[in-house]
Every structure is written in C-alpha cells, then in structure tokens.
Design a protein around this motif. Structure first.
Motif, short mmCIF file in Angstrom:
data_model
loop_
_atom_site.label_atom_id
_atom_site.label_comp_id
_atom_site.label_asym_id
_atom_site.label_seq_id
_atom_site.Cartn_x
_atom_site.Cartn_y
_atom_site.Cartn_z
N SER A 56 0.84 -1.19 0.00
CA SER A 56 0.00 0.00 0.00
C SER A 56 0.88 1.25 0.00
O SER A 56 2.09 1.18 0.23
N ALA A 57 0.25 2.39 -0.22
CA ALA A 57 1.00 3.66 -0.22
C ALA A 57 1.66 3.91 1.14
O ALA A 57 2.83 4.32 1.21
N SER A 58 0.93 3.65 2.21
CA SER A 58 1.50 3.89 3.54
C SER A 58 2.66 2.93 3.83
O SER A 58 3.65 3.31 4.47
N GLN A 59 2.56 1.70 3.34
CA GLN A 59 3.66 0.76 3.52
C GLN A 59 4.87 1.17 2.69
O GLN A 59 6.02 1.05 3.13
N ASN A 178 3.87 -9.72 4.45
CA ASN A 178 2.75 -10.68 4.40
C ASN A 178 2.98 -11.91 5.29
O ASN A 178 2.91 -13.05 4.81
N VAL A 179 3.23 -11.68 6.56
CA VAL A 179 3.50 -12.81 7.46
C VAL A 179 2.37 -13.08 8.45
O VAL A 179 2.50 -13.94 9.31
N VAL A 180 1.26 -12.36 8.33
CA VAL A 180 0.12 -12.58 9.21
C VAL A 180 -1.03 -13.27 8.47
O VAL A 180 -1.68 -14.17 9.00
N THR A 214 10.68 -9.01 15.22
CA THR A 214 9.30 -8.93 15.69
C THR A 214 8.38 -8.86 14.49
O THR A 214 8.79 -8.42 13.41
N THR A 215 7.16 -9.30 14.69
CA THR A 215 6.12 -9.16 13.66
C THR A 215 5.23 -7.98 14.04
O THR A 215 4.78 -7.87 15.18
N VAL A 216 4.99 -7.11 13.08
CA VAL A 216 4.11 -5.96 13.26
C VAL A 216 2.85 -6.20 12.44
O VAL A 216 2.90 -6.24 11.21
N ALA A 217 1.73 -6.42 13.12
CA ALA A 217 0.47 -6.65 12.41
C ALA A 217 -0.06 -5.32 11.87
O ALA A 217 0.10 -4.27 12.49
N THR A 218 -0.68 -5.37 10.70
CA THR A 218 -1.20 -4.16 10.05
C THR A 218 -2.62 -4.38 9.57
O THR A 218 -3.05 -5.50 9.34
N VAL A 219 -3.34 -3.28 9.44
CA VAL A 219 -4.67 -3.32 8.84
C VAL A 219 -4.85 -2.03 8.05
O VAL A 219 -4.40 -0.96 8.46
N GLY A 220 -5.47 -2.13 6.88
CA GLY A 220 -5.64 -0.96 6.04
C GLY A 220 -6.07 -1.36 4.65
O GLY A 220 -6.85 -2.31 4.49
N ASP A 221 -5.53 -0.68 3.65
CA ASP A 221 -5.90 -0.95 2.26
C ASP A 221 -5.74 -2.42 1.88
O ASP A 221 -6.50 -2.95 1.07
N GLY A 223 -6.01 -5.03 3.87
CA GLY A 223 -6.67 -5.95 4.78
C GLY A 223 -5.80 -6.23 6.00
O GLY A 223 -4.91 -5.46 6.35
N TYR A 224 -6.05 -7.37 6.63
CA TYR A 224 -5.31 -7.75 7.84
C TYR A 224 -4.06 -8.53 7.44
O TYR A 224 -4.15 -9.61 6.86
N ASP A 225 -2.91 -7.99 7.74
CA ASP A 225 -1.67 -8.70 7.45
C ASP A 225 -0.59 -8.18 8.38
O ASP A 225 -0.89 -7.77 9.51
N GLY A 226 0.65 -8.20 7.95
CA GLY A 226 1.73 -7.73 8.80
C GLY A 226 3.07 -8.06 8.18
O GLY A 226 3.16 -8.81 7.21
#
Length: 236
Positions: A56-59, A178-180, A214-221, A223-226
């Motif tokens: 995504s743009a933010s990533q 994409n590890v979540v 560490t794994t950082v979980a993310t949500v946004g454009d 979906g749910y991933d990290g």
C-alpha cells in the motif's frame, strides 16, 4: 454490580474492509503528497494486467522512511511485481545508492523496468530476471546490503531469509512482508503452502541467534496482514 470493564481502545465491532481502506486514505491525504511517478507505476502495472498485490502507499512510505533513517546505500528486493515498492525505496537512496530487485516473471520485469525509467531512477535501480534462489548466489556481498525487502512467493520465505543473511551487514535490516495472512498463520487448521512458508520462516528466525525480530500486524488498504522486522546483529 459495577459495569464490566471495557478496554479504552477496544476495536470497534463490525469494522469493514472499506472502512479500514478509508482510514488509510484519510491519513495519507495529510501525510503523502501525490507522486506522479508512483501513480504512473500503479496505472501502468494495471494496464498490463499485473495483479494489484503491491504494498500500500503507507507501507511504501514506511520503506522510504526506513531507507532514509538507516542512511542505506545498498538495497536488495525479492519480488519486483510492478516496481511500486522499488520506486518508493529507490527515491530515498543517495545519488550513489543501488537497489537490486529480483523478479522471476519476464512480463513483470519488463513493466517494472518501464516504471523505474519513467521515475528517472534507472541509474539507481535495476531488475535481475530469474528465480531468486538461483540469483542469490551470484550477488556480491561486497559491499554488503543495508536493507533487504522480501515480498515474493511465501513458500520460500525461509530460504530467501537464509540467503539474505549472507549478504547483509551487521546493523542491517531484513523486512519480510505478508507474514500474518488474516491471522491464518496462527490457525492450526490452516496448512496452505503460503502459511507453511511463514511458519518455516518463524522457526528459522527463532533459531538464529544473530538476529532480533518482531512481527508488526497491520490493517488498512491491504486488509489484515503484517510484516516481520528483522535486525541483523551479526552480519558480514
């Protein structure tokens, strides 16, 4: 009887993917100015029928800021797709910086090369065509890479990380995207190859005493991933 305690920041129930995407877009409207080169890369990638599975743009902005924070000069990317993330990272490199991106699909490599050229970054970024596991041994570790971004087939996340370890300096960083997978990695009922690939990576990283992660979980454009953030304590 007192009311049950409700966490102050409890997740609002029923939040939809559209709402999470809207949240991303809202924040981006303040923080990320429109960039013609990045917009061209997205449109050209779509025009050529390449799946819209880029970061995504933010990533992308996070990767750009990480490159700047580290003062990185040499970056390795595994999985180019349409070079959207490549452009984000290469824009942050100094004039003598270098980004090498490994891509197995000839069509993706062609479109990525076009997108990189349009962004005026051909002097900093180049695509190497071929299976990454075959290309890794041909890459020079001198000078070592400062940053590796792995965003390719998830089945080979473990081997990709192991190869990357041999090319990254002490104090360098490896990011694995994409590890979540919508929480599927932690679901014992899930046994797809992509999930197994992430689990294999987790085990390998756990046993590697030369890194902290560490794994950082993310949500946004997207979906749910990290993503997994790996700091290399003992590199080359």
């Amino acid at each position: 009887m007192s009311a049950p305690h409700v966490p102050k920041f409890a997740v609002r129930p029923g939040t939809t993917q559209a709402e999470w995407s809207k949240s991303d877009q809202y924040h981006n409207s303040f923080l990320l100015p429109l960039d013609e080169a990045l917009e061209f890369a997205l449109k050209n990638t779509e025009k050529n029928g390449i799946p819209a599975i880029n970061v995504s743009a933010s990533q992308g902005a996070f990767l750009n800021l990480l490159v700047k924070t580290m003062s990185a000069k040499r970056i390795l990317e595994v999985g180019t797709l349409g070079a959207y993330s490549s452009i984000w990272m290469a824009k942050a490199l100094p004039e003598d910086g270098e980004l090498i991106s490994l891509e197995v699909n000839p069509k993706h490599a062609k479109v990525s090369t076009e997108n990189i050229a349009h962004a005026g970054l051909s002097s900093k970024a180049r695509i190497v065509l071929g299976p990454a596991l075959d290309t890794f041994p041909t890459l020079s570790p001198s000078p070592p890479f400062d940053l590796v971004f792995i965003d390719a087939d998830k089945d080979n996340n473990g081997p990709y990380f192991q190869h990357a370890r041999k090319l990254v300096r002490s104090g360098g960083v490896i990011i694995v995207d994409n590890v979540v997978r919508n929480g599927r990695v932690a679901d014992e009922r899930e046994n797809t190859t992509d999930v197994q690939g992430v689990r294999n990576l987790l085990q390998i990283v756990k046993e590697d005493k030369g890194v902290d992660a560490t794994t950082v979980a993310t949500v946004g454009d997207k979906g749910y991933d990290g993503f997994m953030y790996i700091f290399v304590k003992e590199g080359i």
